[in-house]
Design a protein around this motif. Structure first.
Motif, PDB file in Angstrom:
ATOM      1  N   ARG A  64       1.726  18.962  12.422  1.00 23.05           N
ATOM      2  CA  ARG A  64       1.872  17.955  11.680  1.00 23.05           C
ATOM      3  C   ARG A  64       0.206  17.532  10.630  1.00 23.05           C
ATOM      4  NH1 ARG A  64       6.000  15.646   8.174  1.00 23.05           N
ATOM      5  NH2 ARG A  64       5.024  14.350   6.784  1.00 23.05           N
ATOM      6  N   SER A  65       0.644  18.059   9.540  1.00 25.98           N
ATOM      7  CA  SER A  65      -0.765  17.529   8.621  1.00 25.98           C
ATOM      8  C   SER A  65      -0.619  16.865   7.847  1.00 25.98           C
ATOM      9  CB  SER A  65      -1.859  19.701   7.863  1.00 25.98           C
ATOM     10  OG  SER A  65      -0.575  20.128   8.639  1.00 25.98           O
ATOM     11  N   ILE A  86       0.073  22.277   1.893  1.00 22.66           N
ATOM     12  CA  ILE A  86       0.568  22.686   2.745  1.00 22.66           C
ATOM     13  C   ILE A  86      -0.306  24.166   2.647  1.00 22.66           C
ATOM     14  CG2 ILE A  86       0.908  22.738   5.755  1.00 22.66           C
ATOM     15  CD1 ILE A  86       1.489  19.754   3.391  1.00 22.66           C
ATOM     16  N   ALA A 115       9.497  14.101  10.916  1.00 22.50           N
ATOM     17  CA  ALA A 115       9.148  14.574   9.836  1.00 22.50           C
ATOM     18  C   ALA A 115       9.232  13.802   8.318  1.00 22.50           C
ATOM     19  CB  ALA A 115      10.106  16.015   9.580  1.00 22.50           C
ATOM     20  N   ARG A 116      10.403  13.405   8.794  1.00 19.16           N
ATOM     21  CA  ARG A 116      10.594  12.536   7.260  1.00 19.16           C
ATOM     22  C   ARG A 116       9.527  11.172   7.972  1.00 19.16           C
ATOM     23  NH1 ARG A 116      14.888  13.008   3.612  1.00 19.16           N
ATOM     24  NH2 ARG A 116      13.298  14.545   3.995  1.00 19.16           N
ATOM     25  N   MET A 151       0.943  -0.840  -0.045  1.00 16.61           N
ATOM     26  CA  MET A 151      -0.293   0.004   0.111  1.00 16.61           C
ATOM     27  C   MET A 151       0.708   1.503   0.052  1.00 16.61           C
ATOM     28  SD  MET A 151      -3.373  -0.781   2.442  1.00 16.61           S
ATOM     29  CE  MET A 151      -2.434  -2.362   3.628  1.00 16.61           C
ATOM     30  N   SER A 152       2.056   1.610  -0.599  1.00 14.89           N
ATOM     31  CA  SER A 152       2.559   2.286  -0.653  1.00 14.89           C
ATOM     32  C   SER A 152       2.783   2.723  -1.630  1.00 14.89           C
ATOM     33  CB  SER A 152       4.522   1.871  -0.423  1.00 14.89           C
ATOM     34  OG  SER A 152       4.987   1.401  -1.847  1.00 14.89           O
ATOM     35  N   GLU A 153       2.641   4.746  -1.772  1.00 16.17           N
ATOM     36  CA  GLU A 153       2.481   5.705  -2.522  1.00 16.17           C
ATOM     37  C   GLU A 153       2.739   6.943  -2.280  1.00 16.17           C
ATOM     38  OE1 GLU A 153      -1.980   6.926  -1.100  1.00 16.17           O
ATOM     39  OE2 GLU A 153      -2.542   7.462  -3.500  1.00 16.17           O
ATOM     40  N   ARG A 154       3.684   6.672  -2.786  1.00 13.17           N
ATOM     41  CA  ARG A 154       4.240   8.217  -2.943  1.00 13.17           C
ATOM     42  C   ARG A 154       3.638   9.355  -2.985  1.00 13.17           C
ATOM     43  NH1 ARG A 154       9.157   8.172  -0.784  1.00 13.17           N
ATOM     44  NH2 ARG A 154       8.791   9.458   0.370  1.00 13.17           N
ATOM     45  N   ARG A 160       4.311  16.792  -1.726  1.00 16.04           N
ATOM     46  CA  ARG A 160       4.024  17.447  -1.073  1.00 16.04           C
ATOM     47  C   ARG A 160       4.569  18.777  -0.902  1.00 16.04           C
ATOM     48  NH1 ARG A 160       1.465  15.240   4.585  1.00 16.04           N
ATOM     49  NH2 ARG A 160       2.912  16.904   5.447  1.00 16.04           N
ATOM     50  N   ASP A 173       3.537   7.307   6.132  1.00 12.81           N
ATOM     51  CA  ASP A 173       1.751   8.708   5.271  1.00 12.81           C
ATOM     52  C   ASP A 173       1.998   7.498   4.079  1.00 12.81           C
ATOM     53  OD1 ASP A 173      -0.071   9.790   5.782  1.00 12.81           O
ATOM     54  OD2 ASP A 173       0.023  11.287   5.008  1.00 12.81           O
ATOM     55  N   ASP A 174       3.024   7.878   3.508  1.00 10.11           N
ATOM     56  CA  ASP A 174       3.250   7.089   2.029  1.00 10.11           C
ATOM     57  C   ASP A 174       3.306   5.508   2.889  1.00 10.11           C
ATOM     58  OD1 ASP A 174       3.885   9.070   0.754  1.00 10.11           O
ATOM     59  OD2 ASP A 174       5.376   9.473   0.656  1.00 10.11           O
ATOM     60  N   GLY A 175       3.525   4.641   3.742  1.00  8.70           N
ATOM     61  CA  GLY A 175       2.866   3.204   3.678  1.00  8.70           C
ATOM     62  C   GLY A 175       4.999   2.597   3.189  1.00  8.70           C
ATOM     63  N   LEU A 176       5.529   2.851   3.118  1.00  8.25           N
ATOM     64  CA  LEU A 176       6.880   2.568   2.495  1.00  8.25           C
ATOM     65  C   LEU A 176       7.209   1.717   4.187  1.00  8.25           C
ATOM     66  CD1 LEU A 176       8.711   5.570   1.284  1.00  8.25           C
ATOM     67  CD2 LEU A 176       7.252   3.902   0.091  1.00  8.25           C
ATOM     68  N   ARG A 233      13.319  17.060  12.200  1.00  4.71           N
ATOM     69  CA  ARG A 233      13.832  16.718  10.601  1.00  4.71           C
ATOM     70  C   ARG A 233      13.748  15.352  10.339  1.00  4.71           C
ATOM     71  NH1 ARG A 233      16.990  18.788   5.761  1.00  4.71           N
ATOM     72  NH2 ARG A 233      15.143  18.371   4.975  1.00  4.71           N
ATOM     73  N   LEU A 247      10.164  22.043   7.168  1.00  3.72           N
ATOM     74  CA  LEU A 247      10.924  21.228   7.718  1.00  3.72           C
ATOM     75  C   LEU A 247       9.872  20.940   8.534  1.00  3.72           C
ATOM     76  CD1 LEU A 247      13.598  22.987   9.438  1.00  3.72           C
ATOM     77  CD2 LEU A 247      13.039  22.112   6.861  1.00  3.72           C
ATOM     78  N   GLN A 248       8.521  20.672   9.543  1.00  3.62           N
ATOM     79  CA  GLN A 248       7.555  19.894   9.808  1.00  3.62           C
ATOM     80  C   GLN A 248       6.808  19.041   9.264  1.00  3.62           C
ATOM     81  OE1 GLN A 248       5.151  22.093  13.350  1.00  3.62           O
ATOM     82  NE2 GLN A 248       7.723  22.562  14.562  1.00  3.62           N
ATOM     83  N   GLU A 249       6.995  19.740   8.112  1.00  3.83           N
ATOM     84  CA  GLU A 249       5.782  19.351   7.411  1.00  3.83           C
ATOM     85  C   GLU A 249       6.057  18.126   6.453  1.00  3.83           C
ATOM     86  OE1 GLU A 249       2.608  18.547   7.759  1.00  3.83           O
ATOM     87  OE2 GLU A 249       1.977  20.814   8.421  1.00  3.83           O
ATOM     88  N   ASP A 250       7.904  18.228   6.167  1.00  3.57           N
ATOM     89  CA  ASP A 250       8.794  17.614   5.512  1.00  3.57           C
ATOM     90  C   ASP A 250       8.636  17.413   4.250  1.00  3.57           C
ATOM     91  OD1 ASP A 250      10.834  15.547   4.730  1.00  3.57           O
ATOM     92  OD2 ASP A 250       9.855  14.476   4.573  1.00  3.57           O
ATOM     93  N   ARG A 287       6.561  11.019   6.950  1.00  4.09           N
ATOM     94  CA  ARG A 287       6.688  10.395   5.424  1.00  4.09           C
ATOM     95  C   ARG A 287       6.405   9.513   4.973  1.00  4.09           C
ATOM     96  NH1 ARG A 287       7.728  14.193   1.055  1.00  4.09           N
ATOM     97  NH2 ARG A 287       6.351  13.479  -0.520  1.00  4.09           N
ATOM     98  N   PHE A 288       7.249   8.646   5.722  1.00  5.07           N
ATOM     99  CA  PHE A 288       7.208   7.171   4.774  1.00  5.07           C
ATOM    100  C   PHE A 288       6.016   6.061   5.711  1.00  5.07           C
ATOM    101  CE2 PHE A 288      12.480   7.711   5.491  1.00  5.07           C
ATOM    102  CZ  PHE A 288      12.123   8.293   4.183  1.00  5.07           C
TER     103      PHE A 288
END
Lengths: 134, 314
Positions: free
Chosen positions: B109-110, A37, B16-17, A1-4, A7, B23-26, B13, A53-56, B20-21
């Motif tokens: 974080r959103s 964002i 945050a990274r 279920m990976s999905e890049r 952002r 959220d992207d399901g990695l 950082r 930075l917080q939102e990457d 991201r991983f």
């Protein structure tokens, strides 16, 4: 279920009175499938960089109508560097004279869009130039 | 240094990274989450839910400020809907909170829902765990604007706030199931509007009809005008009261067990499904089975039973 998913931060630094352009671009990004964002009006460069930075985010886009672009673009770019995030690309647009664009690019802005640019053109550029950072 | 090590050392950082991983399901997120899990369980998790436009983000902004004044470090997970058509999202909850952007004691974080129903995103629980392991005192989870059925937050937050506004509907709304049953604390926001008294009364009536048992928590209805900062101190005091109640009544243990069971089952379901699906799909069985079901040569019930028997029984 990976999905890049890309952002992107859409930010309005400085003292602009409205954010129609930024909202139209944010909406177009959403419709292109990006996660946007949005920070709202009158953000300081410090706020924008912390948010990035917080939102990457994979890129920071700035919308500037006030004429302060020659100050604000370099400020955001330098702050990102200072925080060890020089790899985060910065692009943007607004009411920016053609003559100022080479200087902004020299300062590190990846692209500058001027009034009249279609949202499709911006999205095409983003797809070609912005990738998930890691 | 691994992401998890950097996160435990407080690196924004890295956190945050990893989010991201997640959220992207990695898959690369999993070892980091494993390393972080032993460090979780210390943060207080506050859920804020309610219909769109009730003022959740503005209220969150004020609650952040109130806890900062108390010297607490506050993390926020703000969830907004993902467009079901484009898959994109505009995450704009920060607009109302961005005055905290340069405060190092606040991390916002959103997240987009990315197709997940229930008011949260699939990644929310793990993102909260990252904040928890990192040592944030309070983690606020602001759900998407929910209707009546998006109640996932209650199993994942110690205290759930349900934010309402006056004039949302007649009192029949107050006897409906859903978010009205999950609140530990109810908030009538925008309480300077004329019909606020009625909204408070309707909610209070509904709580009475639920009549909690002896020794159980009795939800209160609080009034706020978030925009003007009115009623925030009282609200935070009530949240703290619920937090003390959880600890003193022994319900905290119960909450942790429920939440763990839920998470375990979720992950088990995900993994089993993914593995079995991959196996039958790689072997070509999946396509054959689906075709057979479509042609009515096989029924879907037997097809699933057969596959389960094949993979799990001796």
């Amino acid at each position: 279920m990976s999905e890049r998913k890309l952002r992107l931060l859409v930010a309005k630094p400085g003292l602009d009175g409205h954010d129609r352009g930024a909202k139209i671009v944010a909406r177009a990004f959403r419709d292109a499938g990006f996660e946007v964002i949005y920070t709202g009006l009158r953000q300081t460069p410090e706020q924008i960089v912390t948010t990035a930075l917080q939102e990457d985010v994979d890129a920071v886009s700035l919308s500037i109508l006030s004429g302060a672009h020659n100050t604000l673009f370099p400020k955001v770019i330098d702050l990102l560097k200072e925080k060890g995030a020089a790899e985060v690309p910065v692009f943007g647009g607004g009411i920016i004279p053609e003559d100022d664009i080479p200087g902004l690019k020299a300062a590190g802005a990846k692209e500058i869009f001027t009034p009249g640019t279609s949202t499709e053109d911006i999205i095409t550029w983003v797809r070609a130039n912005i990738k998930p950072l890691a | 240094m691994s992401l998890a090590e950097r996160i435990l050392a407080g690196d924004v950082r890295a956190a945050a990274r990893l989010m991201r991983f997640i959220d992207d399901g990695l898959d690369c997120a999993t070892p980091e989450l494993k390393a972080l899990y032993p460090h979780t369980g210390k943060a207080f998790i506050l859920g804020i839910t309610g219909p769109p436009g009730a003022g959740k983000s503005t209220l969150t902004d004020k609650i952040i400020a109130a806890y900062r004044q108390r010297g607490k470090r506050v993390a926020v997970v703000a969830i907004d809907p993902t467009s079901p058509f484009s898959g994109g999202a505009i995450l704009g909850d920060r607009i109302r909170m961005n005055r905290h952007a340069t405060d190092e004691g606040v991390f916002i974080r959103s997240l987009g829902t990315r197709g997940h129903l229930g008011g949260l995103s699939r990644s929310t629980v793990d993102v909260v765990n990252v904040f928890d392991a990192m040592g944030w005192d309070l983690v606020i989870v602001e759900t998407v604007g929910v209707g009546q059925d998006e109640v996932e937050i209650v199993r994942n937050a110690h205290t759930s706030l349900v934010v309402m506004v006056p004039g949302l509907g007649d009192d029949i709304q107050a006897i409906k199931a859903g978010i009205l049953e999950i609140g530990d604390v109810f908030v009538v926001n925008k309480a300077d509007r004329p019909d606020a008294d009625r909204a408070v009364r309707d909610l209070a009536t509904m709580i009475e009809m639920n009549h909690p048992d002896e020794g159980e928590w009795w939800p209160s209805v609080m009034r706020t005008v978030a925009q003007k900062g009115e009623g925030i101190e009282e609200l935070v005091e009530k949240i703290e009261e619920h937090r003390r109640f959880l600890a003193e009544s022994g319900q905290l243990k119960h909450f942790e067990e429920n939440k763990s069971a839920l998470r375990f089952e979720e992950l088990l379901r995900d993994q089993l499904f993914r593995q079995v699906r991959k196996r039958i799909s790689d072997s070509g069985n999946l396509a054959r089975t689906i075709e057979a079901i479509a042609r009515r040569e096989q029924d879907p019930y037997s097809a699933v039973e057969e596959i389960v028997a094949l993979h799990f029984q001796k």
